[in-house]
Design an enzyme around this catalytic site. Sequence first.
Site, PDB file in Angstrom:
ATOM      1  N   CYS A   1     -27.210  25.560  16.118  1.00 58.65           N
ATOM      2  CA  CYS A   1     -27.634  24.768  15.069  1.00 58.65           C
ATOM      3  C   CYS A   1     -28.635  24.007  15.826  1.00 58.65           C
ATOM      4  O   CYS A   1     -28.107  22.808  15.680  1.00 58.65           O
ATOM      5  CB  CYS A   1     -26.524  24.618  13.808  1.00 58.65           C
TER       6      CYS A   1
ATOM      7  N   ASN B   1     -31.064  32.960  15.423  1.00 58.63           N
ATOM      8  CA  ASN B   1     -32.766  31.974  14.958  1.00 58.63           C
ATOM      9  C   ASN B   1     -32.677  31.563  15.782  1.00 58.63           C
ATOM     10  O   ASN B   1     -32.359  29.939  15.696  1.00 58.63           O
ATOM     11  CB  ASN B   1     -32.857  31.616  13.264  1.00 58.63           C
TER      12      ASN B   1
ATOM     13  N   CYS C   1     -31.415  30.387   8.999  1.00 54.42           N
ATOM     14  CA  CYS C   1     -30.458  30.086   9.193  1.00 54.42           C
ATOM     15  C   CYS C   1     -30.248  28.986  10.502  1.00 54.42           C
ATOM     16  O   CYS C   1     -30.650  29.792  11.494  1.00 54.42           O
ATOM     17  CB  CYS C   1     -28.894  30.625   9.300  1.00 54.42           C
TER      18      CYS C   1
ATOM     19  N   GLU D   1     -34.538  19.008   4.209  1.00 55.90           N
ATOM     20  CA  GLU D   1     -35.036  20.276   4.579  1.00 55.90           C
ATOM     21  C   GLU D   1     -34.168  20.831   3.162  1.00 55.90           C
ATOM     22  O   GLU D   1     -33.435  21.300   3.632  1.00 55.90           O
ATOM     23  CB  GLU D   1     -35.368  20.984   5.448  1.00 55.90           C
TER      24      GLU D   1
ATOM     25  N   CYS E   1     -22.607  21.887  16.566  1.00 52.76           N
ATOM     26  CA  CYS E   1     -22.634  23.027  16.767  1.00 52.76           C
ATOM     27  C   CYS E   1     -23.014  23.398  17.576  1.00 52.76           C
ATOM     28  O   CYS E   1     -25.041  23.319  17.127  1.00 52.76           O
ATOM     29  CB  CYS E   1     -23.179  23.990  15.421  1.00 52.76           C
TER      30      CYS E   1
ATOM     31  N   LEU F   1     -17.945  30.873  11.044  1.00 55.45           N
ATOM     32  CA  LEU F   1     -16.981  31.131  12.318  1.00 55.45           C
ATOM     33  C   LEU F   1     -17.638  31.603  13.509  1.00 55.45           C
ATOM     34  O   LEU F   1     -17.578  30.464  14.571  1.00 55.45           O
ATOM     35  CB  LEU F   1     -16.115  32.644  11.682  1.00 55.45           C
TER      36      LEU F   1
ATOM     37  N   CYS G   1     -26.401  15.729  10.936  1.00 55.35           N
ATOM     38  CA  CYS G   1     -24.790  16.401  10.684  1.00 55.35           C
ATOM     39  C   CYS G   1     -23.916  15.584  11.942  1.00 55.35           C
ATOM     40  O   CYS G   1     -24.632  15.170  13.564  1.00 55.35           O
ATOM     41  CB  CYS G   1     -24.977  18.056  11.234  1.00 55.35           C
TER      42      CYS G   1
ATOM     43  N   CYS H   1     -31.208  27.145  -0.599  1.00 58.73           N
ATOM     44  CA  CYS H   1     -30.164  26.423   0.340  1.00 58.73           C
ATOM     45  C   CYS H   1     -30.086  25.475   0.383  1.00 58.73           C
ATOM     46  O   CYS H   1     -31.600  25.339   0.701  1.00 58.73           O
ATOM     47  CB  CYS H   1     -30.560  27.207   1.681  1.00 58.73           C
TER      48      CYS H   1
ATOM     49  N   GLY I   1     -26.184  19.227   6.902  1.00 58.81           N
ATOM     50  CA  GLY I   1     -24.909  18.812   6.709  1.00 58.81           C
ATOM     51  C   GLY I   1     -23.361  19.531   6.596  1.00 58.81           C
ATOM     52  O   GLY I   1     -23.787  21.329   6.585  1.00 58.81           O
TER      53      GLY I   1
END
Length: 407
Positions: A154, A342, A385, A127, A151, A266, A147, A140, A211
Site C-alpha cells: 500500500c 495496482n 486501491c 486524497e 502494509c 485480508l 497511516c 472512497c 488511514g
Amino acid sequence: MSVSLDLADPKTRPAVDAAGLSPVDVDERTSLIGMSREELGEALAAVGVPAKQVRMRTAQLWHWLYVRGVSDFAHMANVSKDLRNKLDAAYTIARPEIVTEQVSVDGTRKWVFRFPPRGAGRPVEIETVYIPEEGRGTLCVSSQVGCTLTCTFCHTGTQRLVRNLTAGEIVSQVLLARERLGDFPDVDTPAGAIVPSEGRLVSNVVMMGMGEPLYNFDNVATALGVISDGEGLSVSKRRITLSTSGVVPEIVRAGEETGVMLAISLHAVNDELRDELVPINKKYPLATLLEACRNYPGLSNAKRITFEYVMLKGVNDSMEDARNLVRMLKGIPAKINLIPFNPWPGSRYECSDWDQIERFADYVNQAGYASPIRTPRGRDIFAACGQLKSESERMRKKDRDRIELLN
C-alpha cells in the site's frame, strides 16, 4: 488521457513553504460540519437560541447543511439575519480547499483536499476518490492523514501518520464531492462527467481511503452517523462500508455503534505471509481476527463481511492459496473481493497474471463466495486501491531529494 485541474489561479495563489503548503490565516471558529444533532443543538444554545427553539433550529441547520448542501450561512433563507450573523461570528461551515482535481480516462475522479491547521499544527492534505459505475457512484473516503500500519503493498503505508481527521473533515469529503459532482439541489453536474445514469451520484461510501478507520474510531463513528442520517445526507448503512486491516478490539464495537457493512483487508491465508503484508497481524493474528468477524453484530447472509484480497504475483495467488482461503472462511457469511495489484513508484510487487486471477476467482465462486474481480479504476491518476498518498507528502519528499542532491 487523464485530466488534472489545479483549482487555484496561479496568478493569485500565495507563495508556498518548503513542504509545498500555502500559508493560510488560521480560522479559530469551530466548524459545525460533522457535529451530531445534540452537539449542533448545544452550539445553537451557546449563541443565545432559546431552549424551546433549539430543536427546530437544529432541524433547519441540518437541512441546509446536508440536504441543500450550503456552505455559507447567508444562504439559509428561512433563518433570521440576526441568527445567521451570530452563527457566522462563532462558527464556520466552509469547505476544505480543493488543491487538485484529476479525472481518469475511465471517469474516476481524485481530489486532493487541504484542511487548515489545527492548534499549533499545519495545513494537511488528503486524497478522496469518486468511482462511477453503472447504477451507483462510490466515494472512497479517508480517515487519517497518513497511516501507521505500513502494509507493504500500500502506497499510503509509506507515509507517516500526521494526525487523525475530525468527524467534520470526514463528512466534508462527502459534501465537497457531492458539490463538485452536482449531487445537491440547484448544483449542475460538470459537463461531460461520467456518472450513474439515474439516481444519486454518490450512492455508496467506503471508508477505504488513507488511514485505518478503527484507529480513529470516535471521529469515524460520529461522521458515519451524520452521513447515514435519514433526514440529511441519507446514505443507507447498507451502502456504507468500513474497511479495517484488523484492529480486533474495535470490530465488534464498530458493528454495535455504526451498523455499517464491514470489510477486512485480508490478503493472506497464513500468519507468516500476513505478518509481512499486513504487519498488524503480528498483534492480532488470523485466528483472533476471524473470531471477531464471526461475532460481528448483525452478521448474516444478507449482511456479509467482505474480505479484500489483493492479487500479488507469485506471493499469494496460487490455487493452494485459493483452497486455503475458502477453507479459512468456512462458516462466515462472506464475499471475497479480488483486487488486481495496482503498482506505484517504488513498489516491489507485481500484479498476478490475469488468467491466474480468473482461475482463482472461479474456484472461490464455485465454493459459494461472491468474488467479483475489482477492475482497476483510476490507475492513470494513482486513484486505485492502495495508491493513495497525499500530495504534500510527495512534495516533502521532492524537497528532501533536492536538498540531498545539492549537498
